[in-house]
Design a protein around this motif. Structure first.
Motif, PDB file in Angstrom:
ATOM      1  N   ASP A  15      -7.771  -7.484   7.237  1.00 16.98           N
ATOM      2  CA  ASP A  15      -7.487  -7.324   8.666  1.00 16.98           C
ATOM      3  C   ASP A  15      -6.985  -5.915   8.952  1.00 16.98           C
ATOM      4  N   ALA A  16      -6.743  -5.648  10.226  1.00 19.72           N
ATOM      5  CA  ALA A  16      -6.358  -4.302  10.643  1.00 19.72           C
ATOM      6  C   ALA A  16      -5.029  -3.878  10.048  1.00 19.72           C
ATOM      7  N   ALA A  17      -4.090  -4.798   9.909  1.00 21.96           N
ATOM      8  CA  ALA A  17      -2.778  -4.466   9.358  1.00 21.96           C
ATOM      9  C   ALA A  17      -2.892  -4.043   7.898  1.00 21.96           C
ATOM     10  N   ALA A  18      -3.670  -4.788   7.127  1.00 28.44           N
ATOM     11  CA  ALA A  18      -3.863  -4.438   5.721  1.00 28.44           C
ATOM     12  C   ALA A  18      -4.614  -3.117   5.591  1.00 28.44           C
ATOM     13  N   LEU A  19      -5.556  -2.881   6.495  1.00 28.87           N
ATOM     14  CA  LEU A  19      -6.288  -1.616   6.480  1.00 28.87           C
ATOM     15  C   LEU A  19      -5.346  -0.457   6.771  1.00 28.87           C
ATOM     16  N   ALA A  20      -4.437  -0.621   7.723  1.00 32.55           N
ATOM     17  CA  ALA A  20      -3.475   0.431   8.049  1.00 32.55           C
ATOM     18  C   ALA A  20      -2.610   0.762   6.836  1.00 32.55           C
ATOM     19  N   ASP A  21      -2.159  -0.267   6.127  1.00 37.93           N
ATOM     20  CA  ASP A  21      -1.353  -0.040   4.927  1.00 37.93           C
ATOM     21  C   ASP A  21      -2.159   0.710   3.871  1.00 37.93           C
ATOM     22  N   PHE A  22      -3.430   0.352   3.728  1.00 41.88           N
ATOM     23  CA  PHE A  22      -4.296   1.021   2.760  1.00 41.88           C
ATOM     24  C   PHE A  22      -4.440   2.499   3.117  1.00 41.88           C
ATOM     25  N   ILE A  23      -4.716   2.789   4.375  1.00 35.47           N
ATOM     26  CA  ILE A  23      -4.880   4.173   4.815  1.00 35.47           C
ATOM     27  C   ILE A  23      -3.611   4.971   4.534  1.00 35.47           C
ATOM     28  N   ASP A  24      -2.475   4.415   4.883  1.00 30.55           N
ATOM     29  CA  ASP A  24      -1.194   5.100   4.716  1.00 30.55           C
ATOM     30  C   ASP A  24      -0.933   5.427   3.247  1.00 30.55           C
ATOM     31  N   THR A  25      -0.978   4.418   2.401  1.00 27.60           N
ATOM     32  CA  THR A  25      -0.623   4.631   0.998  1.00 27.60           C
ATOM     33  C   THR A  25      -1.634   5.517   0.279  1.00 27.60           C
ATOM     34  N   GLN A  26      -2.907   5.342   0.571  1.00 30.74           N
ATOM     35  CA  GLN A  26      -3.922   6.132  -0.127  1.00 30.74           C
ATOM     36  C   GLN A  26      -3.927   7.587   0.340  1.00 30.74           C
ATOM     37  N   ALA A  27      -3.659   7.821   1.618  1.00 30.25           N
ATOM     38  CA  ALA A  27      -3.574   9.195   2.113  1.00 30.25           C
ATOM     39  C   ALA A  27      -2.424   9.927   1.439  1.00 30.25           C
ATOM     40  N   ALA A  28      -1.272   9.258   1.331  1.00 30.01           N
ATOM     41  CA  ALA A  28      -0.109   9.868   0.683  1.00 30.01           C
ATOM     42  C   ALA A  28      -0.407  10.149  -0.791  1.00 30.01           C
ATOM     43  N   PHE A  29      -1.009   9.174  -1.468  1.00 34.36           N
ATOM     44  CA  PHE A  29      -1.346   9.351  -2.882  1.00 34.36           C
ATOM     45  C   PHE A  29      -2.307  10.517  -3.070  1.00 34.36           C
ATOM     46  N   LEU A  30      -3.334  10.576  -2.245  1.00 33.45           N
ATOM     47  CA  LEU A  30      -4.375  11.596  -2.373  1.00 33.45           C
ATOM     48  C   LEU A  30      -3.790  13.005  -2.324  1.00 33.45           C
ATOM     49  N   VAL A  31      -2.985  13.279  -1.299  1.00 34.55           N
ATOM     50  CA  VAL A  31      -2.506  14.656  -1.126  1.00 34.55           C
ATOM     51  C   VAL A  31      -1.323  14.983  -2.024  1.00 34.55           C
ATOM     52  N   GLN A  32      -0.413  14.027  -2.220  1.00 35.60           N
ATOM     53  CA  GLN A  32       0.767  14.333  -3.018  1.00 35.60           C
ATOM     54  C   GLN A  32       0.428  14.497  -4.492  1.00 35.60           C
ATOM     55  N   LYS A  33      -0.447  13.657  -5.010  1.00 38.28           N
ATOM     56  CA  LYS A  33      -0.846  13.792  -6.409  1.00 38.28           C
ATOM     57  C   LYS A  33      -1.471  15.165  -6.653  1.00 38.28           C
ATOM     58  N   GLY A  34      -2.309  15.593  -5.717  1.00 42.32           N
ATOM     59  CA  GLY A  34      -2.937  16.903  -5.859  1.00 42.32           C
ATOM     60  C   GLY A  34      -1.929  18.036  -5.826  1.00 42.32           C
ATOM     61  N   ILE A  35      -0.955  17.955  -4.934  1.00 44.06           N
ATOM     62  CA  ILE A  35       0.065  19.002  -4.823  1.00 44.06           C
ATOM     63  C   ILE A  35       0.884  19.096  -6.107  1.00 44.06           C
TER      64      ILE A  35
END
Length: 204
Positions: A15-35
């Motif tokens: 659902d939309a709520a689970a999708l929002a959580d996915f977007i949030d956590t994966q966006a943070a992981f993507l950029v912070q891991k790279g930094i």
């Protein structure tokens, strides 16, 4: 048993709520891991010392908060490409709902202490147009999604530009591989038809 918690499958995205959580956590992981990985690689043997320096820690705070909206944009564009084939004639409604979801994720956070309100507002405004830009072209291959975001992301690395060397391609390859891995996880966890229905009907 908690000991075997790592064996449990991550919850489905239905659902939309689970999708929002996915977007949030994966966006943070993507950029912070790279930094962090980039800074550690450039610092080499001095990484432990560097990571304890207050000036470096402050620079990382600025970098990660300025990079997070770029991560949101990349993950949202990837998600839009995954959901578009399931829109079944309701693509404009889906895209509007996905924009609202992206902004809801953004609005989970107040203006970070490391940034000024104007910079944060500009990042939010750009997030509002991510799906709009997606709609202007066919679905991209996931490996191609990071292309327009790589240069601004690389510019945010908390390392002096003179010390970055010829690392742009390395950063591009990191974003490509990492986003493909995130897509693989999404494909494994998502019920795309259910998520589209949740977004279109405005249910979370």
């Amino acid at each position: 048993m908690a000991l075997f918690g790592f064996l449990r499958r991550k919850p489905a995205v239905r659902d939309a709520a689970a999708l929002a959580d996915f977007i949030d956590t994966q966006a943070a992981f993507l950029v912070q891991k790279g930094i962090f990985e980039y800074a550690r690689a450039r610092a080499g043997h001095y990484a432990k010392v560097l990571f304890h320096e207050s000036d470096f820690q402050a620079a990382v705070e600025v970098s990660r908060w300025r990079a997070w909206p770029l991560g949101v944009a990349m993950v949202v564009e990837m998600v839009e490409g995954e959901l578009r084939p399931h829109a079944a004639g309701e693509l404009p409604v889906l895209q509007a709902a996905l924009t609202a979801t992206a902004l809801a994720v953004f609005d989970r956070y107040p203006v970070p202490a490391a940034l000024d309100a104007g910079t944060w507002a500009a990042a939010r405004d750009d997030t509002a147009h991510v799906v709009e830009r997606c709609a202007m072209h066919p679905v991209k291959r996931v490996i191609d999604v990071p292309e327009p975001y790589t240069k601004p992301y690389f510019a945010l690395m908390p390392i002096h530009p003179k010390l970055r060397g010829q690392d742009f391609d390395t950063t591009r390859n990191y974003l490509r591989v990492a986003l493909c891995n995130i897509h693989d996880e999404l494909a494994e966890r998502i019920d795309a038809d259910a998520v589209v229905a949740s977004l279109v009907r405005g249910t979370g």
